[in-house]
Scaffold this motif. Structure first.
Motif, short mmCIF file in Angstrom:
data_model
loop_
_atom_site.label_atom_id
_atom_site.label_comp_id
_atom_site.label_asym_id
_atom_site.label_seq_id
_atom_site.Cartn_x
_atom_site.Cartn_y
_atom_site.Cartn_z
N THR A 59 0.84 -1.20 0.00
CA THR A 59 0.00 0.00 0.00
C THR A 59 0.87 1.25 0.00
O THR A 59 0.60 2.20 -0.73
CB THR A 59 -0.95 -0.01 1.22
N GLU A 60 1.93 1.22 0.81
CA GLU A 60 2.87 2.36 0.85
C GLU A 60 3.53 2.55 -0.51
O GLU A 60 3.69 3.68 -0.99
CB GLU A 60 3.93 2.15 1.93
N GLN B 22 2.33 1.72 -3.44
CA GLN B 22 1.33 2.24 -4.37
C GLN B 22 1.12 3.74 -4.14
O GLN B 22 1.07 4.51 -5.10
CB GLN B 22 0.01 1.50 -4.21
N ASP B 23 1.01 4.14 -2.89
CA ASP B 23 0.82 5.56 -2.58
C ASP B 23 1.99 6.40 -3.09
O ASP B 23 1.79 7.45 -3.70
CB ASP B 23 0.65 5.78 -1.07
N ARG B 24 3.21 5.93 -2.85
CA ARG B 24 4.39 6.68 -3.29
C ARG B 24 4.46 6.75 -4.81
O ARG B 24 4.78 7.79 -5.37
CB ARG B 24 5.67 6.05 -2.72
N ASP C 126 1.94 6.57 -6.93
CA ASP C 126 0.87 7.45 -7.41
C ASP C 126 1.22 8.92 -7.20
O ASP C 126 1.02 9.75 -8.08
CB ASP C 126 -0.45 7.12 -6.70
N GLN C 127 1.75 9.24 -6.03
CA GLN C 127 2.12 10.63 -5.73
C GLN C 127 3.27 11.10 -6.62
O GLN C 127 3.25 12.23 -7.13
CB GLN C 127 2.49 10.77 -4.26
#
Length: 165
Positions: free
Chosen positions: A117-118, A120-122, A124-125
Motif C-alpha cells: 500500500t505504501e 502504491q501511494d508513493r 501514485d504521488q
C-alpha cells in the motif's frame, strides 16, 4: 527565438562548411531536452523520497493492475536491467516496505513481487508530481503540436523499441 542548438549549428557550419550538420538541429535538441527531463524527473521523485530506478520498478508494478504484482522476469522486461540488478532493487525496495516477495502459486520455485500500500501511494504521488513537471516542460506547445511531436518521436523510436531480443 534562438536557442543553444542554433548557436552550435551555426558554429559548425562556419567551421566545417563541408559537413551536413542538419541532424544536429533535431537530435541535439532531443538530447538537451532529455537532460532537462531527467532533472525534472529527479526533482519530482525526490519530493517523494524516490530514486528514478525505484519509480521505474514501482510504476511497472502499479501499471500491472490489481493485485499489482509481477515476476522478477516480467520486471526485467519492463525495466531493461540485468537479473542481478533487479534482485538488488527488489531487496532494497523490500527493506523500504514498498514491495513484498510472495511465493508464486503457479511455480514452486518462483516468487512474485507485489506493491505494498505504501509503495502504491508513493508511486501514485510521484507520478502526479512527474506529470506536473512534464506539463510545465510542454507548456509552450498547443495540444495539436504536442500530438504532432508525439507522432514524430514515435516514428523515430519505434524501430528501436521493436528490435527482437
Amino acid at each position: 527565438m534562438e536557442d543553444e542548438v542554433d548557436r552550435l549549428v551555426a558554429a559548425w557550419r562556419r567551421e566545417r562548411p563541408d559537413l551536413d550538420v542538419e541532424p544536429l538541429e533535431v537530435l541535439s535538441r532531443v538530447s538537451r531536452l532529455a537532460r532537462h527531463l531527467d532533472r525534472a524527473r529527479r526533482l519530482a521523485f525526490a519530493e517523494h523520497s524516490l530514486e528514478p530506478w525505484e519509480f521505474d520498478v514501482l510504476t511497472a508494478l502499479r501499471r500491472a493492475g490489481t493485485p499489482y504484482q509481477l515476476s522478477p522476469g516480467q520486471l526485467l522486461t519492463q525495466t531493461l536491467v540485468t537479473s542481478g540488478t533487479m534482485t538488488n532493487r527488489i531487496d532494497r525496495l523490500t527493506k523500504k516496505g514498498l514491495v513484498e516477495r510472495l511465493p508464486d502459486p503457479s511455480d514452486r520455485r518462483g516468487v512474485l513481487v507485489r506493491l505494498t500500500t505504501e509503495g502504491q501511494d508513493r508511486a501514485d504521488q510521484a507520478l502526479a508530481g512527474l506529470l506536473d513537471q512534464e506539463r510545465a516542460i510542454l507548456a509552450e506547445l498547443s495540444r495539436a503540436q504536442r500530438g504532432e511531436l508525439a507522432g514524430l518521436l514515435r516514428q523515430l523510436t519505434a524501430p528501436f523499441d521493436n528490435i527482437p531480443g
